[in-house]
Design a protein around this motif. Structure first.
Motif, mmCIF file in Angstrom:
data_model
loop_
_atom_site.group_PDB
_atom_site.id
_atom_site.type_symbol
_atom_site.label_atom_id
_atom_site.label_comp_id
_atom_site.label_asym_id
_atom_site.label_seq_id
_atom_site.Cartn_x
_atom_site.Cartn_y
_atom_site.Cartn_z
ATOM 1 N N PHE A 86 5.618 1.905 16.925
ATOM 2 C CA PHE A 86 5.317 3.145 16.204
ATOM 3 C C PHE A 86 6.571 3.994 16.108
ATOM 4 N N ARG A 87 6.518 4.999 15.239
ATOM 5 C CA ARG A 87 7.595 5.977 15.106
ATOM 6 C C ARG A 87 6.977 7.355 15.008
ATOM 7 N N VAL A 88 7.580 8.325 15.708
ATOM 8 C CA VAL A 88 7.063 9.692 15.748
ATOM 9 C C VAL A 88 8.099 10.620 15.114
ATOM 10 N N ALA A 89 7.637 11.510 14.212
ATOM 11 C CA ALA A 89 8.551 12.421 13.526
ATOM 12 C C ALA A 89 7.898 13.775 13.336
ATOM 13 N N ASP A 90 8.736 14.784 13.125
ATOM 14 C CA ASP A 90 8.292 16.154 12.888
ATOM 15 C C ASP A 90 7.815 16.273 11.447
ATOM 16 N N ARG A 91 6.580 16.775 11.260
ATOM 17 C CA ARG A 91 6.004 16.862 9.916
ATOM 18 C C ARG A 91 6.773 17.856 9.051
ATOM 19 N N THR A 92 7.397 18.868 9.654
ATOM 20 C CA THR A 92 8.083 19.907 8.880
ATOM 21 C C THR A 92 9.522 19.523 8.565
#
Length: 945
Positions: A29-35
């Motif tokens: 998986f990869r996690v990122a800031d929505r903004t």
């Protein structure tokens, strides 16, 4: 059915089962800031099975590119939970098959307000409960920049730092973790004093499992209370720490610091310390029994000693290392070196109880010097061989060298009344002891997950330890019968006792265990276990007594020497049943234990002793989550413990004629019952935390003292030797009647108009310790009631203060069939600590301690007021440095330190040497270099807070 068809069906079924078992996959998986669309570093990912509620959850964290993953996952349904500080949590249900599952980018939504601001304005984030874990959120407890984790702990409700250790709700913290990894072995103060407070996200208190329970997933009640420091995700890469050096007048120096190099999984910490003002940030291991061989109550199961009395010169170095070695192995290891040169001038006033109205009064002055050097190494390696096989190895090695010298002058009197005090004798003692010790242990635990639809584990454990202790002691004791001979000239004595003793006590222990764990249902597990333990000891004590011709004879003294071996062989078999429903867990354990004892004495006369002991030991654990804000914990256990080697030796030790001790080969193992409970309540709306804990301990056959005193004609050995006037004789015996109850409640809440946190504490302790005095049963009843409060600021890092108060009322009643002796006193301690930073440059620190001790049944009064002050200025562009001048003990009232000690037969008032007043000039630098997302390498230091 045709046999051939039956065989074919069986083979086909086995092949299908093996094919199903072999279906393991993975998850990426990869996690990122929505903004900002940037990667989120250090987001914690938890993977929970939705089909097996008893399966242990898996955890990982996202890397610098926001990516993370799990390997070798059994096929099934899972729930993925992603959380990171400053973002809303995210949950995703998914199915893992036999291949790698790659998810689309998981977008985390930033919270509407920064977390620090939320904590200040919404007191709900002060504490929270997750299962059996009580979590304190660090942002709700403001401390000055540069403070360590200990400053945070002292402001948190239910946590207390005292006597070189940490307690949580009245329970001793036995191990500290940093982000779930062991930190400096069992030395809890190393982490507390060397992790900066500004990098901590939360401090978690939980019940850690034993290595065996951790592997099987079944709680056998053999765990311990642990503390986990959770660091902020953005502070898990870089270099940070604190370096300091100071020179004091007169002739004082302090230097040391810590450097932490963190790179996600790889973490290296180096700490150092050098001073001559008794600062000991971490304890050292006592494998030589320096706490007093004849004092049974002074032994410590964790081998950690409290700070030494007197004044110490300390040099110490510690290194902690943890890392992941590839995808399969994890390691955590630490090494310590500690050198302590201690000197002390102590004075003791002691009252010894007799079976009549008479008291034996004893006063002494003792000048001592001790040099202690030790090395300590600890490591733990976890290796995941495959999805079904895993191995854990725990190793420890300690080497200690201790040399001590002392000279003691004492006087003994008999008091028949306040007006009738009669002189007995004076004594002058010289002690000379050289001791060496080695302690090595290694433990292997192997787990195999059996194939099948039901979760089944086989766990095998094997290990051993070796311990060696050698000592050369040469005590000299002179007795003087003239009350006016205060000089105690050793050329004009009434009698003398000079000996030379060489002692060797090697021992080893071997153990093995087999455990089978089965998931009976989705909510319950059954564990069957067999344990074998063999412990062998050898004692060789060679004592020579100086003759009237001033020489030591060639033959050892049969009255004070011994040579023997003894061993315990213990078998234990039993079962544990555990039931878990959501966040509620109940586990019960019952063991049958058979212990065989065999002892062979070779000197002073040959004799063989054999005995067998059969017991049922038990344990029951319950953790009940009433709701998300209320948790109950209970634990009940019955355990056995074997007598010490010195308690079993069949000799009379007359090295100190005033205190003659002897062993008792007939001692039985002690059986102890323990019942404890804890209630935790948090109020998220108002930021309140309430904890109530209680523990009751009782033993039907504890090892206690049998004291003979004030009986000069008492015969102490087979040759008719009499005790003599003013001397006492102590032998350990098994006695019924021991019990102890301790209860404590803590209540913490924010005081909004002061922008501070107030923690209230109340406790009660009552117990009964049996003994025998001159053949008459006696018991010491202790009762203690205490109240305390801590007010800690939560204003800003520029205004930091902590005010605390503790009042204690204690009563000791020593009662026998012929006399009662009541000793009651009241003590109180108040402390104030403040740090003010003016215009981000000028720093003012001050502290004041008030200690008051008053006897209510005697006129004793001890009162001290100790003040410290420091003035400093922050240096450099980012204000990470500081130059300061300070005064320790401004009023010069801490030249000595006082304490009171009560046992079943004595009452002591002890005064020891302390550091006293001195002035210091100090330089400090706070190292802060962190790696940022998207920027390779280290950035410039953070701006000062």
């Amino acid at each position: 059915m045709n046999p051939r068809k039956l065989l074919a069906v069986c083979l086909l079924t086995a092949l299908l089962a093996e094919g199903v078992r072999a279906q393991t996959g993975g998850l990426r998986f990869r996690v990122a800031d929505r903004t900002t669309r940037e990667a989120v570093i250090g987001a914690v990912a938890g993977l929970h099975s939705r089909t097996d509620s008893l399966a242990a959850p898996r955890y990982t964290a996202s890397g610098t590119d926001g990516c993370g993953g799990f390997e070798r996952l059994p096929a099934g349904d899972y729930r993925l939970e992603i959380s990171s500080m400053g973002y809303d949590s995210l949950c995703r249900d998914l199915h893992v098959g036999g291949t790698l599952l790659t998810l689309d980018t998981l977008w985390l939504t930033p919270r509407a307000e920064a977390i620090d601001r939320v904590v200040i304005e919404t007191p709900a984030l002060r504490t929270s409960v997750h299962g059996d874990t009580l979590s304190y959120h660090a942002a709700a407890y403001k401390v000055a920049f540069g403070a360590d984790a200990g400053s945070l702990v002292e402001k948190m409700p239910g946590l207390e730092i005292a006597d070189g250790g940490i307690s949580a709700q009245g329970r001793s913290i036995q191990r500290v973790y940093v982000d779930g990894r062991e930190f400096f072995g069992n030395d809890v103060m190393s982490a507390i004093r060397n992790i900066p407070a500004d990098m901590i996200e939360s401090i978690d208190i939980f019940n850690a499992q034993s290595d065996q329970s951790e592997f099987t997933g079944v709680d056998t009640g053999e765990g311990f209370t642990a503390l986990n420091i959770v660091t902020r995700p953005d502070k898990r890469r870089g270099a940070f720490g604190r370096l300091y050096a100071a020179y004091g007048i007169p002739d004082k120096y302090i230097g040391g610091g810590n450097v932490n190099l963190f790179d996600h999984d790889r973490r290296i910490t180096v700490i150092g310390l050098a001073n001559n003002v008794s600062i000991q940030n971490f304890s050292f291991e006592d494998i030589l029994g320096s706490s007093g061989e004849s004092n049974r109550t002074a032994s410590n199961k964790n081998f950690m000693v409290k700070p030494l009395d007197g004044v110490s010169t300390v040099q110490a170095l510690g290194i902690n290392y943890s890392d992941n070695w590839g995808a399969k192995a994890k390691i955590a290891a630490s090494y310590f070196f500690n050198r302590t040169d201690n000197h002390n001038l102590s004075q003791t006033e002691k009252q010894s109880f007799t079976s009549t109205d008479k008291l034996v009064l004893y006063d002494d002055e003792n000048s001592s010097r001790a040099l202690n050097r030790n090395h300590r190494f600890n490591s733990r390696i976890d290796y995941r061989i495959s999805a079904s096989h895993s191995l854990m190895m725990r190793t420890s090695l300690s080497v200690q060298d201790n040399d001590s010298r002392n000279e003691l002058l004492s006087r003994t009197d008999n008091r028949f009344s306040e007006e009738d005090i009669r002189f007995v004798y004076r004594r002058r003692n010289f002690g000379d002891n050289d001791s060496r010790g080695v302690n090595f242990s290694n433990q292997l635990t192997y787990r195999y997950r059996l194939p099948g639809r039901r979760a089944q584990n086989l766990t095998f454990g094997a290990g051993g330890s070796y311990r060696s202790y050698e000592q050369l002691s040469q005590p000299r004791q002179y007795t003087f019968r003239d009350p006016d001979d205060t000089a105690c000239d050793t050329t004009d004595y009434s009698s003398r006792n000079i000996t030379r003793t060489q002692r060797s006590q090697p021992s080893y222990q071997l153990n093995g265990s087999t455990n089978y764990t089965l998931s009976v249902t989705k909510r319950s597990r059954l564990s069957l276990e067999y344990r074998l333990n063999y412990a062998a000891y050898r004692v060789d004590r060679d004592t020579r007594r100086l003759t009237d011709q001033n020489r030591f004879p060639e033959e050892r003294d049969p009255k004070q020497s011994a040579e023997y071996d003894y061993a315990y062989l213990t078998h234990r078999v039993g079962a544990t049943y555990q039931y878990r429903f959501r966040k509620t867990k109940v586990a019960t354990t019952l063991y049958y234990q058979h212990a065989g004892f065999a002892g062979d004495y070779r000197f002073p006369y040959p004799v063989r002793t054999e005995a067998a002991f059969d017991n049922l030991t038990y344990n029951a654990v319950a953790e009940i989550a009433v709701n998300r804000n209320n948790t109950l914990k209970f634990n009940a256990s019955g355990r056995t413990s074997n007598p010490r080697a010195t308690d079993l030796q069949n000799i009379v030790n007359t090295t100190n004629r005033q205190n003659i001790v002897a062993g008792n080969p007939g001692l039985d193992p002690v059986y102890t019952h323990r019942l404890s409970g804890q209630y935790i309540r948090t109020n998220p709306d108002r930021g309140r935390t309430f904890t109530l804990s209680a523990e009751f301990t009782a033993s039907p056959n504890t090892i206690a003292d049998s004291l003979v005193i004030d009986t000069p004609e008492f015969v102490i050995d087979d040759e008719g030797t009499q005790l003599g006037e003013g001397n006492q004789f102590i032998r350990p015996v098994n006695l019924a009647g021991y019990r102890n109850l301790h209860a404590q409640l803590n209540y913490g809440f924010p005081v909004r108009w002061l922008r501070s946190n107030l923690n209230l504490r109340a406790g009660i302790s009552t117990g009964r310790l049996p003994s025998i005095i001159n053949g008459v049963r006696n018991h010491l009843s202790n009762r203690a009631y205490n109240l305390g409060a801590v007010l800690g600021s939560n204003i800003s890092e520029a205004i930091d203060f902590r005010l605390s108060y503790t009042g204690s009322y204690q009563q000791s009643l020593n009662a026998s069939q012929t006399r009662d002796l009541d000793n009651t006193y009241f003590s109180q301690q108040a402390r104030a600590e403040t740090t003010f930073v003016i215009r981000n440059r000028l720093v003012i620190r001050a502290s004041a301690d008030y200690n008051h001790y008053r006897g209510l049944t005697d006129p004793f009064l001890e009162e001290r007021f100790i003040c410290n002050a420091q003035l400093g200025v922050k240096l450099f562009r980012n204000r990470l440095g500081e130059a300061s001048v300070g005064v320790n003990d401004l009023l010069d009232q801490n030249g000595t330190a006082f304490r009171r000690a009560v046992t079943g037969t004595t009452l002591r008032y002890i005064t020891n040497l302390a550091v006293g007043r001195y002035v210091t000039f100090q330089l400090t630098y706070n190292l802060r270099l962190y790696r940022r997302s998207g920027i390779p390498g280290l950035t410039n230091p953070e701006k000062a807070h």
